[in-house]
Design an enzyme around this catalytic site. Structure first.
Site, PDB file in Angstrom:
ATOM      1  N   SER A   1       0.938  -1.110  -0.082  1.00 53.39           N
ATOM      2  CA  SER A   1      -0.012   0.105   0.133  1.00 53.39           C
ATOM      3  C   SER A   1       0.862   1.165  -0.182  1.00 53.39           C
ATOM      4  O   SER A   1       1.776   1.423  -1.010  1.00 53.39           O
ATOM      5  CB  SER A   1      -1.031  -0.035   1.193  1.00 53.39           C
ATOM      6  OG  SER A   1      -1.941   0.942   0.919  1.00 53.39           O
TER       7      SER A   1
ATOM      8  N   HIS B   1      -4.007  -0.755  -4.407  1.00 52.48           N
ATOM      9  CA  HIS B   1      -5.490  -1.122  -4.040  1.00 52.48           C
ATOM     10  C   HIS B   1      -6.181  -0.723  -5.608  1.00 52.48           C
ATOM     11  O   HIS B   1      -7.422  -0.021  -5.613  1.00 52.48           O
ATOM     12  CB  HIS B   1      -6.367  -0.158  -3.072  1.00 52.48           C
ATOM     13  CG  HIS B   1      -5.491  -0.154  -1.866  1.00 52.48           C
ATOM     14  ND1 HIS B   1      -5.975  -1.306  -0.911  1.00 52.48           N
ATOM     15  CD2 HIS B   1      -4.569   0.446  -1.176  1.00 52.48           C
ATOM     16  CE1 HIS B   1      -5.272  -1.207   0.315  1.00 52.48           C
ATOM     17  NE2 HIS B   1      -4.321  -0.088   0.195  1.00 52.48           N
TER      18      HIS B   1
ATOM     19  N   GLU C   1      -4.944  -5.496  -4.893  1.00 57.98           N
ATOM     20  CA  GLU C   1      -4.804  -5.657  -3.479  1.00 57.98           C
ATOM     21  C   GLU C   1      -4.639  -7.282  -3.678  1.00 57.98           C
ATOM     22  O   GLU C   1      -4.740  -8.016  -4.715  1.00 57.98           O
ATOM     23  CB  GLU C   1      -6.093  -5.624  -2.929  1.00 57.98           C
ATOM     24  CG  GLU C   1      -6.364  -4.168  -2.387  1.00 57.98           C
ATOM     25  CD  GLU C   1      -7.809  -4.140  -1.828  1.00 57.98           C
ATOM     26  OE1 GLU C   1      -8.533  -4.696  -1.568  1.00 57.98           O
ATOM     27  OE2 GLU C   1      -8.097  -2.769  -1.555  1.00 57.98           O
TER      28      GLU C   1
END
Lengths: 305, 305
Positions: free
Chosen positions: B147, B189, B216
């Site tokens: 992330s 994401h 993800e």
């Protein structure tokens, strides 16, 4: 010479097709019908303005009368006096002589939303279908379609498909559309329903089709033989897989294919492209070659088949 | 000759950089931490397995202790005995000698999620930052990030930006990242948060950066000097605008630019590409040239700057 002998009538028809323009107004759904009506207003203008005769085909919808009421009011507010609803409940209706006459007289033909499979099951291959081609190609009528009515316009029609997070082999099925455009497939509600993966699924499996994704309240306007324009609130996305590399032939259904070198074009509202008049276009006004090919394809004055 | 005179130490360092491998494990967020742990397990393997010394940098997160607990448990379950938390509350901490020593000893360095701007504000340009480069480039350590920890890896870092329906001029801001990779920008994401428009916004304004979108529970694994692999549940999307045409220089902020000829690659999990050994690769195994350029760029053994 491989040309077949042609009758004078056939030659005259071909000449008319070569010379007439005719517009397609291909709308991504949810066009404004109450306030500025920017897109419907342009459809009316291209159909002849106050003197237009507009025919509404609601056959895609299972609530045909409600569709008619909505567009009857909108086109009325836009000053169109001659408005006709073709309520086509079956293929028999689509061969009805009065309906054919309405199409042959129309300056604008509008196909509502609903389900494009239903629309094609009722009108595909009927006399009414042929009459629509004649109206567009011989008289330069304007043909509009929104949502299902937009998808129905191409020869290969996006019939149904999941819009998953990723493209998937076997997730989308095509059907036979009306064929006002060829070598493309049209999807609608495009950005709003996040349908890029679904369009890439089509292109991955059918690489000679270029994918056209049209946003809501947005129209791709095609003038045959002349050019294209994007009108409304969103954008038109084009995906072109003709030069891609992919492993889709080797993978099982439901898997995500590798896709390398898909070309993507984003044409926001306000974009306008005309076919070049000659070779002497200054470099800053030249249309990039891959977009030029798209433009030449969608504006092509195809004959009545 | 434009080479500067180099000391024997510098020449030795350059030789080591040219010969060492070192991996980057760039994760799109939400990697599995409880069940199969496919990605974390590969990170551990690339860090030396049971003999790994793994350092966790939680500085991106405002809940650093919770992050540490989570990864401490996961790496413990994966058999790693030597696990160290660097709790970096400030830039002073990132110059602390014990912390630098931990990095210089580590075989695996993992950056958690959170906010990449926070991470860079704390470690960017510190001795710890330099130590991470030395660990990767001189000793072939493995650097993982998920992330925010993934976005932080490139030289130009996607700092923040809206993910609107369409690309927009001025909607995304870049910052200075850690620079383990160059000429790319990384978003995470990716499919789940529908971030293609945001990545296209970056590429439209910064056409020499190639956009990398990672889903993800999916990782792009880069082995310096060797190749790349996609591991996990989703895909990696690459957008390349180096040959596009665009009007972005002419339009106001917040408007959607015209983009023509953006290239898009979709690499599903399972994809693996190695730099070719020589010129005699059979045609069916050749990597398409645009992907090869990407591969050469991200696997390049850059020197310590």
């Amino acid at each position: 010479m491989n040309a077949r002998a042609q009758t004078p009538e056939q030659l005259e028809q071909e000449r008319r097709v070569r010379e007439s323009h005719g517009h397609l107004v291909i709308i991504g759904g949810h066009e404004d019908r109450k306030h500025d009506m920017q897109i419907l207003s342009r459809f009316v203008e291209l159909s002849g303005g106050n003197d237009a005769k507009i025919v509404v085909i609601s056959a895609a919808s299972s609530v045909a009368d409600q569709m008619w009421e909505m567009y009857d009011r909108a086109f009325g507010e836009l000053g169109v006096r001659e408005r006709v609803h073709l309520h086509l409940a079956s293929r028999q209706c689509a061969n009805d002589q009065q309906h054919i006459k309405d199409i042959l007289d129309a300056t604008g033909i509008f196909m509502t939303g609903g389900d494009q499979k239903r629309l094609l099951a009722i009108i595909g291959g009927t006399a009414l279908d042929s009459a629509m081609h004649a109206a567009l190609k011989l008289r330069g009528a304007c043909i509009g379609g929104t949502s299902a009515g937009a998808s129905a316009m191409s020869g290969h029609m996006l019939a149904q498909g999941r819009a998953e997070l990723h493209p998937e082999k076997g997730s989308v099925s095509l059907g036979a559309g009306l064929g006002f455009l060829h070598k493309v497939v049209i999807d609608q509600h495009f950005s709003e329903r996040q349908r890029l993966s679904r369009l890439l699924s089509v292109v991955a499996q059918n690489p000679y089709l270029q994918g056209i994704g049209i946003d809501e309240d947005t129209a791709l306007i095609v003038e045959r033989g002349v050019g294209i324009e994007v009108l409304g609130e969103g954008a038109v996305t084009i995906v072109d897989g003709r030069n891609m590399s992919t492993n889709i032939a080797e993978i099982p259904d439901r898997e995500t294919p590798e896709l390398i070198d898909v070309r993507l074009h984003l044409l926001p509202a306000g974009s306008k492209y005309r076919l070049p008049d000659g070779d002497n276009v200054p470099v800053e006004h030249r249309i990039p070659s891959s977009l030029l090919e798209f433009l030449e394809n969608v504006t092509k004055r195809t004959q009545i088949s």
